[in-house]
Scaffold this motif. Sequence first.
Motif, PDB file in Angstrom:
ATOM      1  N   SER A  20       0.799  -1.166  -0.069  1.00  6.77           N
ATOM      2  CA  SER A  20       0.129  -0.270  -0.120  1.00  6.77           C
ATOM      3  C   SER A  20       0.927   1.387  -0.044  1.00  6.77           C
ATOM      4  O   SER A  20       1.822   1.207   0.696  1.00  6.77           O
ATOM      5  CB  SER A  20      -0.960  -0.047   1.217  1.00  6.77           C
ATOM      6  OG  SER A  20      -1.402   1.324   1.526  1.00  6.77           O
ATOM      7  N   PRO A  21       0.596   2.163  -0.540  1.00  3.80           N
ATOM      8  CA  PRO A  21       1.340   3.358  -0.616  1.00  3.80           C
ATOM      9  C   PRO A  21       1.474   4.199   0.797  1.00  3.80           C
ATOM     10  O   PRO A  21       2.381   4.852   1.053  1.00  3.80           O
ATOM     11  CB  PRO A  21       0.247   4.443  -1.471  1.00  3.80           C
ATOM     12  CG  PRO A  21      -0.449   3.395  -2.518  1.00  3.80           C
ATOM     13  CD  PRO A  21      -0.468   2.284  -1.861  1.00  3.80           C
ATOM     14  N   LEU A  22       0.445   3.693   1.515  1.00  8.24           N
ATOM     15  CA  LEU A  22       0.552   4.330   2.941  1.00  8.24           C
ATOM     16  C   LEU A  22       1.531   3.770   3.660  1.00  8.24           C
ATOM     17  O   LEU A  22       2.092   4.379   4.472  1.00  8.24           O
ATOM     18  CB  LEU A  22      -1.023   4.091   3.699  1.00  8.24           C
ATOM     19  CG  LEU A  22      -2.132   4.943   3.303  1.00  8.24           C
ATOM     20  CD1 LEU A  22      -3.415   4.613   3.905  1.00  8.24           C
ATOM     21  CD2 LEU A  22      -1.950   6.336   3.114  1.00  8.24           C
ATOM     22  N   ASN A  23       2.063   2.395   3.528  1.00  9.51           N
ATOM     23  CA  ASN A  23       3.057   1.901   4.087  1.00  9.51           C
ATOM     24  C   ASN A  23       4.432   2.381   3.726  1.00  9.51           C
ATOM     25  O   ASN A  23       5.217   2.674   4.368  1.00  9.51           O
ATOM     26  CB  ASN A  23       3.148   0.464   3.533  1.00  9.51           C
ATOM     27  CG  ASN A  23       1.925  -0.357   4.371  1.00  9.51           C
ATOM     28  OD1 ASN A  23       1.189   0.079   5.335  1.00  9.51           O
ATOM     29  ND2 ASN A  23       1.445  -1.452   3.777  1.00  9.51           N
ATOM     30  N   GLN A  24       4.294   2.816   2.462  1.00 15.42           N
ATOM     31  CA  GLN A  24       5.616   3.464   1.940  1.00 15.42           C
ATOM     32  C   GLN A  24       5.791   4.852   2.760  1.00 15.42           C
ATOM     33  O   GLN A  24       6.922   5.230   3.056  1.00 15.42           O
ATOM     34  CB  GLN A  24       5.607   3.676   0.598  1.00 15.42           C
ATOM     35  CG  GLN A  24       7.025   4.101  -0.020  1.00 15.42           C
ATOM     36  CD  GLN A  24       6.979   4.120  -1.580  1.00 15.42           C
ATOM     37  OE1 GLN A  24       5.947   4.458  -2.180  1.00 15.42           O
ATOM     38  NE2 GLN A  24       8.163   3.733  -2.215  1.00 15.42           N
ATOM     39  N   VAL A  25       4.638   5.538   2.776  1.00 17.29           N
ATOM     40  CA  VAL A  25       4.880   6.874   3.305  1.00 17.29           C
ATOM     41  C   VAL A  25       5.193   6.548   4.914  1.00 17.29           C
ATOM     42  O   VAL A  25       6.054   7.467   5.283  1.00 17.29           O
ATOM     43  CB  VAL A  25       3.320   7.541   3.248  1.00 17.29           C
ATOM     44  CG1 VAL A  25       3.110   8.913   4.078  1.00 17.29           C
ATOM     45  CG2 VAL A  25       3.014   8.087   1.802  1.00 17.29           C
ATOM     46  N   GLN A  26       4.579   5.809   5.392  1.00 20.80           N
ATOM     47  CA  GLN A  26       5.003   5.565   7.048  1.00 20.80           C
ATOM     48  C   GLN A  26       6.245   5.177   6.991  1.00 20.80           C
ATOM     49  O   GLN A  26       7.037   5.629   8.161  1.00 20.80           O
ATOM     50  CB  GLN A  26       4.151   4.414   7.354  1.00 20.80           C
ATOM     51  CG  GLN A  26       4.281   4.049   9.049  1.00 20.80           C
ATOM     52  CD  GLN A  26       3.771   5.345   9.880  1.00 20.80           C
ATOM     53  OE1 GLN A  26       2.803   5.758  10.110  1.00 20.80           O
ATOM     54  NE2 GLN A  26       4.977   5.930  10.549  1.00 20.80           N
ATOM     55  N   ASN A  28      13.721  17.592   2.226  1.00 14.80           N
ATOM     56  CA  ASN A  28      13.087  18.644   1.005  1.00 14.80           C
ATOM     57  C   ASN A  28      12.835  18.186  -0.112  1.00 14.80           C
ATOM     58  O   ASN A  28      12.425  18.535  -1.109  1.00 14.80           O
ATOM     59  CB  ASN A  28      14.021  19.940   0.793  1.00 14.80           C
ATOM     60  CG  ASN A  28      13.557  21.215   0.394  1.00 14.80           C
ATOM     61  OD1 ASN A  28      12.480  21.404   1.179  1.00 14.80           O
ATOM     62  ND2 ASN A  28      14.068  21.986  -0.563  1.00 14.80           N
ATOM     63  N   GLN A  29      12.989  16.715  -0.241  1.00 14.49           N
ATOM     64  CA  GLN A  29      12.595  15.970  -1.542  1.00 14.49           C
ATOM     65  C   GLN A  29      11.327  15.859  -1.519  1.00 14.49           C
ATOM     66  O   GLN A  29      10.493  15.836  -0.526  1.00 14.49           O
ATOM     67  CB  GLN A  29      13.312  14.652  -1.549  1.00 14.49           C
ATOM     68  CG  GLN A  29      14.935  14.475  -1.879  1.00 14.49           C
ATOM     69  CD  GLN A  29      15.249  13.151  -1.782  1.00 14.49           C
ATOM     70  OE1 GLN A  29      14.807  12.277  -2.286  1.00 14.49           O
ATOM     71  NE2 GLN A  29      16.498  13.028  -1.465  1.00 14.49           N
ATOM     72  N   ASP A  30      10.598  15.921  -2.891  1.00 13.43           N
ATOM     73  CA  ASP A  30       9.026  16.037  -2.875  1.00 13.43           C
ATOM     74  C   ASP A  30       8.432  15.039  -2.044  1.00 13.43           C
ATOM     75  O   ASP A  30       7.558  15.375  -1.363  1.00 13.43           O
ATOM     76  CB  ASP A  30       8.678  16.057  -4.482  1.00 13.43           C
ATOM     77  CG  ASP A  30       9.232  17.414  -5.114  1.00 13.43           C
ATOM     78  OD1 ASP A  30       9.485  18.420  -4.544  1.00 13.43           O
ATOM     79  OD2 ASP A  30       9.189  17.397  -6.103  1.00 13.43           O
ATOM     80  N   LYS A  31       8.973  13.633  -2.325  1.00 12.96           N
ATOM     81  CA  LYS A  31       8.036  12.742  -1.591  1.00 12.96           C
ATOM     82  C   LYS A  31       8.356  12.660  -0.205  1.00 12.96           C
ATOM     83  O   LYS A  31       7.268  12.505   0.685  1.00 12.96           O
ATOM     84  CB  LYS A  31       8.905  11.431  -2.032  1.00 12.96           C
ATOM     85  CG  LYS A  31       8.681  11.086  -3.514  1.00 12.96           C
ATOM     86  CD  LYS A  31       9.024   9.730  -4.067  1.00 12.96           C
ATOM     87  CE  LYS A  31       8.779   9.504  -5.441  1.00 12.96           C
ATOM     88  NZ  LYS A  31       9.417   8.188  -6.213  1.00 12.96           N
ATOM     89  N   TYR A  32       9.388  13.064   0.305  1.00 13.28           N
ATOM     90  CA  TYR A  32       9.457  13.166   1.848  1.00 13.28           C
ATOM     91  C   TYR A  32       8.948  14.401   2.548  1.00 13.28           C
ATOM     92  O   TYR A  32       8.282  14.596   3.597  1.00 13.28           O
ATOM     93  CB  TYR A  32      10.993  13.262   2.201  1.00 13.28           C
ATOM     94  CG  TYR A  32      11.474  11.820   1.998  1.00 13.28           C
ATOM     95  CD1 TYR A  32      11.852  11.135   3.238  1.00 13.28           C
ATOM     96  CD2 TYR A  32      11.890  11.368   0.729  1.00 13.28           C
ATOM     97  CE1 TYR A  32      12.300   9.708   3.028  1.00 13.28           C
ATOM     98  CE2 TYR A  32      12.591  10.332   0.622  1.00 13.28           C
ATOM     99  CZ  TYR A  32      12.534   9.369   1.825  1.00 13.28           C
ATOM    100  OH  TYR A  32      13.067   7.918   1.505  1.00 13.28           O
ATOM    101  N   LEU A  33       8.951  15.467   1.773  1.00 11.64           N
ATOM    102  CA  LEU A  33       8.219  16.861   2.155  1.00 11.64           C
ATOM    103  C   LEU A  33       6.772  16.711   2.054  1.00 11.64           C
ATOM    104  O   LEU A  33       6.082  17.193   3.065  1.00 11.64           O
ATOM    105  CB  LEU A  33       8.898  17.959   1.231  1.00 11.64           C
ATOM    106  CG  LEU A  33       8.202  19.263   1.711  1.00 11.64           C
ATOM    107  CD1 LEU A  33       8.798  19.682   3.166  1.00 11.64           C
ATOM    108  CD2 LEU A  33       8.758  20.385   0.735  1.00 11.64           C
ATOM    109  N   ASN A  34       6.308  15.836   0.968  1.00 11.31           N
ATOM    110  CA  ASN A  34       4.775  15.777   1.188  1.00 11.31           C
ATOM    111  C   ASN A  34       4.345  14.702   2.504  1.00 11.31           C
ATOM    112  O   ASN A  34       3.302  14.987   2.913  1.00 11.31           O
ATOM    113  CB  ASN A  34       4.324  14.978  -0.218  1.00 11.31           C
ATOM    114  CG  ASN A  34       4.471  15.853  -1.295  1.00 11.31           C
ATOM    115  OD1 ASN A  34       4.572  17.022  -1.345  1.00 11.31           O
ATOM    116  ND2 ASN A  34       4.556  15.214  -2.830  1.00 11.31           N
TER     117      ASN A  34
END
Length: 437
Positions: A201-207, A235-241
């Motif tokens: 799940s994308p949520l797992n990657q975000v977590q 400051n990378q987009d994926k991490y800042l999001n």
Amino acid sequence: MATYDLTPRIAPNLDRHLVFPLLEFLQERQLYPDEQILKAKIELLNKTNMVDYAMDIHKSLYHTDDVPQDMIDRRLEVVARLKALEDGAAPLVTFLQNPNAVQELRADKQYNLQMLNDRYQIGPDQIEALYQYAKFQFECGNYSGAADYLYQYRALCTNSERSLSALWGKLAAEILMQNWDIALEELNRLKEIIDSKSFSSPLNQVQSRIWLMHWSLFIFFNHDNGRTQIIDLFNQDKYLNAIQTSAPHLLRYLATAFIVNKRRRPQFKEFIKVIQQDQCSYKDPITEFLACVYVNYEFDGAQKKMKECEEVILNDPFLGKRVEEGNFSTVPLKEEFLENARLFIFETYCRIHQRIEMRVLFEKLNLNYEDGERWIVNLIRNSKLDAKIDSETGTVIMEPNQPNVYEQLIDHTKALQGRTYKLVGQLLEHAQAQPAR
């Protein structure tokens, strides 16, 4: 200043062993009653195998030399379990401690597994026992042994999920041993896996990214080059999001890194927009200071926030690192932060005023007149600002700085080629997606 303590927000994103250094800091700063900190330690220790440490905390908390029977029983269980795991992992541990035998290992994991099985009768059960033994060592607080065994386990493991779990454990162990260079290597290795791995799940990657950023705070505010690298990561987009959606309190650390970083980065202007957008979801004196200076141009407010920032830094486990110098202890980041914060105020104030009364300026910078005058003279000399001091009237006179037409043209067109390629690429993708007619 417990109002701005982020420990309750940070702790759920850490391994419980990583929470202990935070509690130690809070206890030293006396932000909470000692009894409350000790109870929090006991609660954490109950979920680990560090029974002896738990007994010591219990004695301190209740001012007694006696410990509950359940702690004594728990200690016996831990010792017995440790012995059993040690016996189970013994064949592989013995092999790994033999330099001549280890030389037989190759980069090919399948070859190693076959060789271990054929020559040393070491199979999957013994390799799994090594993982369990390393994990148990970590839970007992033997971080050095755990790090070694987890490293060796990953060299033999063919299960990607279990290997990832071992990497998290090794990262935690290196952080707790304060091996910052090795910890940074493990952090970067873990980031590569998280960014390239297919998650259910994308949520797992975000977590996973959120956990990684929280764990990285230990490294970035202790490593020599950490204040630059935290900007590179956060400051990378994926991490800042991920920060904006799930962990806005991490903006405190990114904001601090931008303020104390000697190199003014192009990303800083974009970061100010993030601060402006996220004021409703998170704010503290450090983010509010930037909003006062760069969004609202409210210099009296910035002066007030700068004083509050000093307290926030002193009471933050990551920002308030103390360095012993003789009989004194200092917080290097605090002085660096205040120096750069004054520079931010000065530069912004100068951009919107042609003549500045020094007395008023020094009040906004929290400096007395003598120190302020010395500070501003050095600043003008070192920064080569187009300004001069009128000692008779006690003012700083800014020379008009007319923008260079050619520089403006270059600034507006330097990204044009990249944007053009991007637009062409999007048009080609769109055209290829259309069904052939």
